[in-house]
Structures are given as structure tokens and as C-alpha cells.
Design an enzyme around this catalytic site. Structure first.
Site, PDB file in Angstrom:
ATOM      1  CD  GLU A  20     -79.755 -62.479 -80.441  1.00 25.50           C
ATOM      2  OE1 GLU A  20     -78.610 -62.192 -80.501  1.00 25.50           O
ATOM      3  OE2 GLU A  20     -80.075 -63.604 -80.216  1.00 25.50           O
ATOM      4  CD1 TRP A  23     -80.272 -67.507 -81.671  1.00 23.48           C
ATOM      5  CD2 TRP A  23     -81.235 -69.436 -81.068  1.00 23.48           C
ATOM      6  NE1 TRP A  23     -79.505 -68.326 -81.997  1.00 23.48           N
ATOM      7  CE2 TRP A  23     -79.924 -69.852 -81.446  1.00 23.48           C
ATOM      8  CE3 TRP A  23     -81.956 -70.783 -80.376  1.00 23.48           C
ATOM      9  CZ2 TRP A  23     -78.983 -70.797 -81.462  1.00 23.48           C
ATOM     10  CZ3 TRP A  23     -80.831 -71.895 -80.386  1.00 23.48           C
ATOM     11  CH2 TRP A  23     -79.578 -71.844 -80.831  1.00 23.48           C
ATOM     12  CD1 TRP A  51     -80.622 -82.861 -63.499  1.00 27.36           C
ATOM     13  CD2 TRP A  51     -79.206 -81.501 -63.537  1.00 27.36           C
ATOM     14  NE1 TRP A  51     -80.428 -82.877 -65.042  1.00 27.36           N
ATOM     15  CE2 TRP A  51     -79.432 -81.943 -65.119  1.00 27.36           C
ATOM     16  CE3 TRP A  51     -77.966 -80.638 -63.385  1.00 27.36           C
ATOM     17  CZ2 TRP A  51     -78.789 -81.177 -66.148  1.00 27.36           C
ATOM     18  CZ3 TRP A  51     -77.210 -80.274 -64.528  1.00 27.36           C
ATOM     19  CH2 TRP A  51     -77.643 -80.381 -65.665  1.00 27.36           C
ATOM     20  CG  ASN A  86     -78.558 -64.028 -74.790  1.00 29.27           C
ATOM     21  OD1 ASN A  86     -79.320 -64.895 -74.412  1.00 29.27           O
ATOM     22  ND2 ASN A  86     -77.604 -64.625 -75.868  1.00 29.27           N
ATOM     23  CD1 TRP A 104     -81.606 -79.288 -66.004  1.00 27.40           C
ATOM     24  CD2 TRP A 104     -82.937 -77.577 -66.808  1.00 27.40           C
ATOM     25  NE1 TRP A 104     -82.571 -79.896 -66.859  1.00 27.40           N
ATOM     26  CE2 TRP A 104     -83.414 -78.800 -67.241  1.00 27.40           C
ATOM     27  CE3 TRP A 104     -83.733 -76.429 -67.235  1.00 27.40           C
ATOM     28  CZ2 TRP A 104     -84.514 -79.112 -67.820  1.00 27.40           C
ATOM     29  CZ3 TRP A 104     -84.754 -76.528 -68.010  1.00 27.40           C
ATOM     30  CH2 TRP A 104     -85.268 -77.802 -68.230  1.00 27.40           C
ATOM     31  CD1 TRP A 127     -83.185 -70.903 -67.756  1.00 31.99           C
ATOM     32  CD2 TRP A 127     -81.690 -71.916 -66.506  1.00 31.99           C
ATOM     33  NE1 TRP A 127     -82.847 -69.879 -66.678  1.00 31.99           N
ATOM     34  CE2 TRP A 127     -81.813 -70.463 -65.997  1.00 31.99           C
ATOM     35  CE3 TRP A 127     -80.631 -72.822 -66.182  1.00 31.99           C
ATOM     36  CZ2 TRP A 127     -81.096 -70.173 -64.865  1.00 31.99           C
ATOM     37  CZ3 TRP A 127     -79.930 -72.331 -65.045  1.00 31.99           C
ATOM     38  CH2 TRP A 127     -80.055 -71.171 -64.643  1.00 31.99           C
TER      39      TRP A 127
HETATM   40  C1  LIG Z   1     -80.867 -68.951 -69.515  1.00 28.03           C
HETATM   41  C2  LIG Z   1     -81.512 -68.125 -70.443  1.00 28.03           C
HETATM   42  C3  LIG Z   1     -82.951 -67.810 -70.196  1.00 28.03           C
HETATM   43  C4  LIG Z   1     -83.540 -66.808 -71.142  1.00 28.03           C
HETATM   44  N1  LIG Z   1     -84.915 -66.415 -70.724  1.00 28.03           N
HETATM   45  C5  LIG Z   1     -85.629 -65.730 -71.668  1.00 28.03           C
HETATM   46  C6  LIG Z   1     -87.040 -65.347 -71.307  1.00 28.03           C
HETATM   47  O1  LIG Z   1     -87.582 -65.847 -70.388  1.00 28.03           O
HETATM   48  N2  LIG Z   1     -87.635 -64.674 -72.210  1.00 28.03           N
HETATM   49  C7  LIG Z   1     -87.111 -63.866 -73.460  1.00 28.03           C
HETATM   50  O2  LIG Z   1     -87.606 -63.406 -74.164  1.00 28.03           O
HETATM   51  N3  LIG Z   1     -85.591 -64.518 -73.581  1.00 28.03           N
HETATM   52  C8  LIG Z   1     -85.198 -65.389 -72.833  1.00 28.03           C
HETATM   53  N4  LIG Z   1     -83.904 -65.552 -73.120  1.00 28.03           N
HETATM   54  C9  LIG Z   1     -82.990 -65.124 -74.270  1.00 28.03           C
HETATM   55  C10 LIG Z   1     -82.248 -63.851 -74.298  1.00 28.03           C
HETATM   56  O3  LIG Z   1     -81.400 -63.662 -73.435  1.00 28.03           O
HETATM   57  C11 LIG Z   1     -83.383 -62.654 -74.224  1.00 28.03           C
HETATM   58  O4  LIG Z   1     -84.393 -62.670 -75.090  1.00 28.03           O
HETATM   59  C12 LIG Z   1     -82.796 -61.257 -74.532  1.00 28.03           C
HETATM   60  O5  LIG Z   1     -81.554 -61.055 -73.712  1.00 28.03           O
HETATM   61  C13 LIG Z   1     -83.846 -60.161 -74.105  1.00 28.03           C
HETATM   62  O6  LIG Z   1     -82.893 -58.789 -74.431  1.00 28.03           O
HETATM   63  P1  LIG Z   1     -82.878 -57.886 -75.543  1.00 28.03           P
HETATM   64  O7  LIG Z   1     -84.569 -57.654 -75.833  1.00 28.03           O
HETATM   65  O8  LIG Z   1     -82.285 -56.702 -75.455  1.00 28.03           O
HETATM   66  O9  LIG Z   1     -82.557 -59.037 -76.697  1.00 28.03           O
HETATM   67  P2  LIG Z   1     -81.938 -58.728 -78.052  1.00 28.03           P
HETATM   68  O10 LIG Z   1     -80.515 -59.265 -78.082  1.00 28.03           O
HETATM   69  O11 LIG Z   1     -82.160 -57.232 -78.473  1.00 28.03           O
HETATM   70  O12 LIG Z   1     -82.755 -59.644 -78.989  1.00 28.03           O
HETATM   71  C14 LIG Z   1     -83.852 -59.188 -79.614  1.00 28.03           C
HETATM   72  C15 LIG Z   1     -85.083 -60.282 -79.386  1.00 28.03           C
HETATM   73  O13 LIG Z   1     -84.829 -61.597 -79.903  1.00 28.03           O
HETATM   74  C16 LIG Z   1     -85.297 -62.614 -79.005  1.00 28.03           C
HETATM   75  N5  LIG Z   1     -83.911 -63.321 -78.413  1.00 28.03           N
HETATM   76  C17 LIG Z   1     -82.757 -62.907 -78.535  1.00 28.03           C
HETATM   77  N6  LIG Z   1     -82.160 -63.850 -77.954  1.00 28.03           N
HETATM   78  C18 LIG Z   1     -82.885 -65.032 -77.678  1.00 28.03           C
HETATM   79  C19 LIG Z   1     -82.640 -66.238 -77.691  1.00 28.03           C
HETATM   80  N7  LIG Z   1     -81.593 -66.735 -77.065  1.00 28.03           N
HETATM   81  N8  LIG Z   1     -83.659 -67.341 -77.319  1.00 28.03           N
HETATM   82  C20 LIG Z   1     -84.721 -66.657 -77.513  1.00 28.03           C
HETATM   83  N9  LIG Z   1     -85.289 -65.406 -77.989  1.00 28.03           N
HETATM   84  C21 LIG Z   1     -84.028 -64.593 -78.092  1.00 28.03           C
HETATM   85  C22 LIG Z   1     -85.952 -61.780 -77.934  1.00 28.03           C
HETATM   86  O14 LIG Z   1     -87.364 -61.807 -78.276  1.00 28.03           O
HETATM   87  C23 LIG Z   1     -85.372 -60.460 -77.863  1.00 28.03           C
HETATM   88  O15 LIG Z   1     -86.322 -59.442 -77.371  1.00 28.03           O
HETATM   89  C24 LIG Z   1     -83.024 -66.468 -72.152  1.00 28.03           C
HETATM   90  C25 LIG Z   1     -81.738 -66.813 -72.512  1.00 28.03           C
HETATM   91  C26 LIG Z   1     -80.816 -67.693 -71.666  1.00 28.03           C
HETATM   92  C27 LIG Z   1     -79.415 -68.072 -71.893  1.00 28.03           C
END
Ligand SMILES: Cc1cc2nc3c(=O)[nH]c(=O)nc-3n(C[C@H](O)[C@H](O)[C@H](O)COP(=O)(O)OP(=O)(O)OC[C@H]3O[C@@H](n4cnc5c(N)ncnc54)[C@H](O)[C@@H]3O)c2cc1C
Length: 212
Positions: A20, A23, A51, A86, A104, A127
Site C-alpha cells: 500500500e 501505491w 462526462w 479503500n 469524476w 480517482w
Molecule cells: C477514490 C480514492 C480516493 C482516495 N483518496 C485518498 C486520500 O485522499 N488520501 C490517502 O492517503 N489515500 C487515499 N486513497 C487510498 C486509500 O483508500 C487510503 O490510503 C486508505 O484507505 C487509508 O486507510 P488506511 O490508512 O487504513 O489504509 P491501509 O490499507 O492501512 O494502508 C496504509 C497506508 O498505505 C497508503 N495507501 C493505501 N492504499 C493506497 C492507495 N490506493 N493509494 C495511495 N496510498 C495508499 C496510505 O498512506 C495508507 O495510510 C484513496 C483511494 C481511492 C480509491
């Protein structure tokens, strides 16, 4: 040092955490590389997509009043707490961009206002990715109904955020429009009154998307 630390504590969870975080860094570098194109309606690859800009439909999505329980539950969680998983983010983003065909960037801007962990690169990058104008040219649409029935099979999540559906069995909690009048009376859920009618024939829309 990091490699050693990773190996020393490695397990399934650490694998996904590192995955993650990769990503996260990926979107940071993408933002650095593409700059303002990150906010372009057709994205960094200038994908030809038209759109829709239906404000009333967008507001139903933002307020969690679409009549599609898995979308509404996630949007109401976001509006109440500033957080959404997520999995939830992927589904509501796909619903707005793929099922409704709405711009979007409206969704990304709404998340920008609401998310406690808002990050410009991660939010706009994810997004755009979900809307099919990001790094991946494949069709990314999510079938919100099958996702709901897989990840919330007992509908506990949906019932938590949509108390009006509390007494419904899972098959109706995820698809309340399948209830006939007698069933609505039996379960005490009057669609259009206690919970919204669906804003579109979502089952037909997904059949359409599958055949595209
Ligand atoms: C439409 C959409 C919008 C999002 N907007 C944001 C946002 O504004 N800020 C944000 O930090 N994340 C965003 N994410 C990514 C992800 O959803 C969140 O980081 C995650 O859900 C945060 O919860 P967690 O800390 O429990 O994540 P965990 O699953 O525990 O992941 C740990 C860390 O990994 C990183 N991470 C995980 N998944 C992603 C991902 N797909 N992309 C980038 N980093 C990731 C984050 O820093 C997160 O805190 C978005 C995803 C989607 C699909």
C-alpha cells in the site's frame, strides 16, 4: 537496515502495508511527473470520455441518497466520520464515474472536503485511476452489487449506516428494490419514504457495462 527490519518482522500484514505504501509513493511521483494534468477531465492520457454534469444526481451520491445501499452506507460513513475504507472508496468512485457517468473531478473535490486523510496525489490519482483516465487503460468499473454481497455478505456494514434497512434479510438489504409491496409492508420499509428508490436501474446498467 530497512530490508533487515522488513525481513525480521515480515508477515502477511507487513507485505500488504509495504504494498500500500508503494501505491502511495507511486502517486506522489506521478503527481510530480504530470502536475496540473492530474486534474484534467480526461486525465494524464487525455482519454476521450464525455462526462455528465448532473448536479441533482451528484448531490444524491454525495448525501448517500442513491437508493443503492452499499454506496449510501459508505457515503454516510464518510459524511459522519471523514473516513471510508479503500474498498468503499473504489466502489463509490466507480459508481459515480462508471455507473452514473458523472465528472469524476466532482467526486475527487468532494473527497477533498470530507476525508480526514486527504492527500492531493493519492486522492486525485486514485480517482483518475478509477474513472479510467489514470495510469491504467483497462476497464476498472466495479459491480457495486456483487462487491457488496462479497465484502458485506451479512449486510452488517450496510445496516450499521442505514438503520432504515435494519430488519431486512441480506438479499434485500443490498437490493431493496427487489421487494414487492407485501414484503415492504412485512419488513416495514416503504421505498421512496423510509429509504430512497434507486436513482437508476443499476442491474441493467451493469449488464450494459459488462457488454461494452
Ligand atoms: C477514490 C480514492 C480516493 C482516495 N483518496 C485518498 C486520500 O485522499 N488520501 C490517502 O492517503 N489515500 C487515499 N486513497 C487510498 C486509500 O483508500 C487510503 O490510503 C486508505 O484507505 C487509508 O486507510 P488506511 O490508512 O487504513 O489504509 P491501509 O490499507 O492501512 O494502508 C496504509 C497506508 O498505505 C497508503 N495507501 C493505501 N492504499 C493506497 C492507495 N490506493 N493509494 C495511495 N496510498 C495508499 C496510505 O498512506 C495508507 O495510510 C484513496 C483511494 C481511492 C480509491
Amino acid at each position: 537496515m530497512q530490508r533487515y527490519e522488513e525481513r525480521r518482522v515480515a508477515n502477511d500484514d507487513t507485505y500488504w502495508l509495504v504494498f500500500e505504501l508503494a501505491w502511495r509513493d507511486f502517486f506522489q511521483f506521478q503527481f510530480l511527473k504530470h502536475g496540473a494534468d492530474f486534474f484534467a477531465p480526461n486525465g494524464i492520457r487525455d482519454v476521450e470520455k464525455r462526462w455528465d454534469r448532473d448536479r441533482a444526481a451528484f448531490c444524491r451520491w454525495a448525501d448517500g441518497e442513491t437508493g443503492i445501499p452499499f454506496v449510501d452506507a459508505n457515503m454516510r460513513e464518510l459524511n459522519r466520520t471523514g473516513y471510508m475504507s479503500n474498498r468503499g472508496r473504489q466502489n463509490v468512485a466507480s459508481f459515480l464515474a462508471d455507473a452514473l457517468g458523472i465528472d469524476w473531478r466532482w467526486g475527487a473535490a468532494y473527497f477533498e472536503q470530507r476525508l480526514v486523510d486527504y492527500d492531493v496525489a493519492s486522492n486525485w490519482g486514485n480517482w483518475a485511476y478509477q474513472a479510467g483516465v489514470g495510469n491504467d487503460s483497462r476497464d476498472n468499473h466495479f459491480d457495486v452489487l456483487s462487491q457488496a454481497e462479497y465484502y458485506d455478505d451479512d449486510a452488517a456494514y450496510v445496516r450499521t449506516w442505514l438503520p432504515a434497512l435494519d430488519d431486512l434479510p441480506p438479499q434485500y438489504a443490498h437490493r431493496p428494490w427487489r421487494m414487492d409491496d407485501d414484503e415492504q409492508a412485512r419488513y416495514g420499509v416503504d421505498l421512496g419514504v423510509d429509504y430512497p428508490e434507486p436513482m437508476l436501474d443499476i442491474e441493467a446498467r451493469y449488464a450494459e457495462l459488462r457488454n461494452q
